[in-house]
Design an enzyme around this catalytic site. Structure first.
Site, PDB file in Angstrom:
ATOM      1  N   GLY A  17      22.955  11.020   8.347  1.00 55.86           N
ATOM      2  CA  GLY A  17      23.795  10.482   6.636  1.00 55.86           C
ATOM      3  C   GLY A  17      23.330  10.786   5.627  1.00 55.86           C
ATOM      4  N   ASP A  70      17.753   5.740  12.097  1.00 51.16           N
ATOM      5  CA  ASP A  70      16.422   6.351  11.691  1.00 51.16           C
ATOM      6  C   ASP A  70      16.800   7.617  10.197  1.00 51.16           C
ATOM      7  OD1 ASP A  70      16.788   8.724  12.830  1.00 51.16           O
ATOM      8  OD2 ASP A  70      15.396   8.144  14.062  1.00 51.16           O
ATOM      9  N   VAL A 113      17.383  10.543  10.413  1.00 52.14           N
ATOM     10  CA  VAL A 113      17.938  11.739  11.183  1.00 52.14           C
ATOM     11  C   VAL A 113      19.689  11.476  11.668  1.00 52.14           C
ATOM     12  CG1 VAL A 113      16.150  13.497  10.540  1.00 52.14           C
ATOM     13  CG2 VAL A 113      17.202  12.424  13.239  1.00 52.14           C
ATOM     14  N   LYS A 114      19.942   9.810  11.789  1.00 53.63           N
ATOM     15  CA  LYS A 114      20.644   9.743  12.161  1.00 53.63           C
ATOM     16  C   LYS A 114      22.242   9.677  11.685  1.00 53.63           C
ATOM     17  CE  LYS A 114      18.759   9.175  16.527  1.00 53.63           C
ATOM     18  NZ  LYS A 114      17.525   9.294  16.439  1.00 53.63           N
ATOM     19  N   THR A 115      22.975   9.866  11.866  1.00 55.17           N
ATOM     20  CA  THR A 115      24.572   9.701  11.552  1.00 55.17           C
ATOM     21  C   THR A 115      25.124   8.735   9.986  1.00 55.17           C
ATOM     22  OG1 THR A 115      25.737  10.177  13.473  1.00 55.17           O
ATOM     23  CG2 THR A 115      26.770   9.341  11.385  1.00 55.17           C
TER      24      THR A 115
END
Ligand code: PLP
Length: 399
Positions: free
Chosen positions: A3, A183, A185-187
Site C-alpha cells: 500500500g 506493517d 510492506v503489507k497490502t
C-alpha cells in the site's frame, strides 16, 4: 502489493486530522478529539469488509497473533501446529505465548496441507495456526473441518492476505480468530499495525482487554475501569490508525490492479509447459499480491531465479535460499534449543528444530519462485517486464 506505493494526500490529510486535535490516544478524551476516532473507525470498516462481528486494531501483526493466542486460551506447554513457510513472526508469537510450535507439511497451495495435520497431532495439541501466504488462501475449509473434528482452536494468520477470500468468505473468519498485519510492506499499511477479527463475543472481550493491560473499557472514566484479566500493551496510536483508515478505502483499487497485473503476466508465462502455478483453492478469492510458480526441479528454479534478477525482473523471491520465510534458513530458531537466541528461556522441553524433517515442503519450496505484483507499474513497464520474463524463461524452459 504494498500500500505504500500509493501513499498520498488521503493518508496525509487523515493524519493531519489527528494532529489538529492532538489526541493521539485511541481511548477517551471524548471532548478534545472532536469526533475523530481513527482506531474505532478502522475497526468498524474492517469488520464490515470481512463480515466479522468484531475487529480489534492493535500495534502489529505479531501483536495480533499474541492477542489471538491469549484470547483463545493457547499458552504454556500447549502445542500449536504451524507451517514451515511463513514469516518468523508466526513462530515467535507461539513461543512468546509459552507454547510449542509444531511444524507440519505444506502442499502446492504453499500453505498447511490439511491431509498431513493428523500425523503431527498429539495429546498436547491445542491449536492450528495456518498462514495464508503470499496473498492467497490455504485449503481452509478442510483445515477448519479437521479442527472441528478434533476440538482444536483455529487461528488464521492472514497477515499477508487482506482482501483474499475462499468461496466468498473473507480470510480470518473461518476459525475462532483471524489476524492481519498493516506493517510497512503489507497490502494496507498503518506504518505499523495489526488486527484480530472474530465472531465470538467472549474472545473479542478478552482480546480487547488483553491488548490494553486488562482494561474492560466500560464507562467513560478510564480511572474507574475494571480489570477482568491481566494483559499487556499492544495498543495502536491514532496516528497509525489514521493512515490505515485512508489506506483501507483504497483496498478495492489495489485488489483490482493486482489481479489485472497478475493475470497478464500469468497468461504470458502459461506458454511454457514446464512452468506450473501455485494451486489456488479459490482463484476468484486470490488477492494477487504475488504470482508463485514451480520449476521442474531445484537446480532449474535456482538458475531461473538468478537469471530473472540479472535481467532486471525485480521482486522475485526464491524462498528456499531466503532466510526470511522458510524454516530451512532459520538458523536462529534451530539454535533455540541451546537458549542462544531467545532472551528468556521459557520452555524446558522445546523440540530441536534442527532435526525437523519436512521432505514434501522442501521439495515444493525448492522448486518455487514468487514474483511480487506491484501496483505502480505503468502499462509500458508491465509489457517490458513480460518481455524480459519471456526471454529468461525461453532460455531455460520448453514451450
Ligand atoms: C508480516 C507478517 C506477520 C507480522 O506482522 P508485523 O505487523 O510485521 O508484526 C505475521 N505473519 C505473517 C505471515 C506476516 O507476513
Amino acid at each position: 502489493m504494498p500500500g505504500f506505493e500509493i501513499f498520498g494526500d488521503e493518508e496525509r490529510n487523515s493524519v493531519l486530522e489527528v494532529l489538529e486535535t492532538g489526541v493521539l490516544f485511541r481511548y477517551g478524551f471524548d471532548q478534545a478529539r472532536k469526533g475523530r476516532w481513527k482506531a474505532k473507525t478502522f475497526e468498524a470498516e474492517l469488520a464490515k469488509r470481512t463480515g466479522a462481528k468484531h475487529c480489534l486494531l492493535c500495534s502489529s501483526g505479531t501483536a495480533a497473533l499474541s492477542i489471538a493466542l491469549a484470547a483463545c486460551g493457547a499458552g504454556a506447554g500447549d502445542e500449536v501446529i504451524v507451517p514451515p513457510f511463513t514469516f518468523i513472526a508466526t513462530i515467535e508469537s507461539v513461543l512468546n505465548a509459552g507454547a510449542v510450535p509444531v511444524f507440519s507439511e505444506i502442499d502446492e497451495t504453499l500453505c498447511l496441507n490439511p491431509d498431513r495435520l493428523e500425523a503431527v497431532l498429539t495429546s498436547r495439541t491445542k491449536a492450528v495456526l495456518p498462514v495464508h501466504m503470499c496473498g492467497a488462501t490455504a485449503r481452509i475449509d478442510e483445515i477448519r473441518h479437521f479442527c472441528e473434528k478434533k476440538g482444536l482452536i483455529l487461528i488464521e494468520d492472514a497477515c499477508q492476505s487482506l482482501g483474499a477470500s475462499f468461496k466468498g468468505k473473507a480470510v480470518g473468519t473461518f476459525g475462532q480468530a483471524g489476524c492481519f498485519s498493516f506493517d510497512a510492506v503489507k497490502t494496507v499499511t498503518c506504518g505499523e499495525g495489526g488486527s484480530i477479527i472474530t465472531n465470538d463475543d467472549a474472545i473479542y472481550l478478552k482480546a480487547d482487554a488483553y491488548a490494553d493491560h486488562g482494561h474492560d473499557h466500560k464507562g467513560n472514566d478510564r480511572g474507574l475501569e475494571g480489570h477482568a484479566i491481566l494483559g499487556a500493551n499492544f495498543r495502536i496510536s491514532e496516528l497509525n490508525a489514521a493512515i490505515g483508515c485512508a489506506q483501507l478505502k483504497k483496498l478495492d483499487f489495489m485488489l483490482e490492479k493486482q489481479r489485472r497485473h497478475k493475470k497478464v503476466i500469468r497468461e504470458a508465462m502459461s506458454q511454457f509447459s514446464e512452468i506450473a502455478f501455485r494451486q489456488l483453492p479459490d482463484p476468484e478469492g486470490d488477492s494477487a499480491t504475488f504470482l508463485s510458480f514451480f520449476l521442474p526441479d531445484e537446480t532449474k528454479a535456482r538458475a531461473v531465479s538468478k537469471a530473472l534478477a540479472a535481467a532486471g525482473v525485480d521482486g522475485c523471491f526464491y524462498w528456499y535460499d531466503n532466510n526470511w520465510h522458510y524454516l530451512r534458513q532459520w538458523d536462529h530458531l534451530k539454535r533455540f534449543q541451546a537458549g542462544a537466541k531467545l532472551p528468556i528461556q521459557m520452555l524446558d522441553n522445546c523440540p530441536d528444530y534442527s532435526r525437523t524433517n519436512l521432505p514434501q515442503s522442501d521439495s515444493i519450496m525448492g522448486r518455487t519462485i514468487s514474483m511480487q505484483i506491484k501496483l505502480a507499474w505503468t502499462e509500458q513497464e508491465l509489457s517490458q517486464r513480460i518481455e524480459k520474463i519471456r526471454k529468461v524463461l525461453g532460455d531455460f524452459c520448453h514451450e
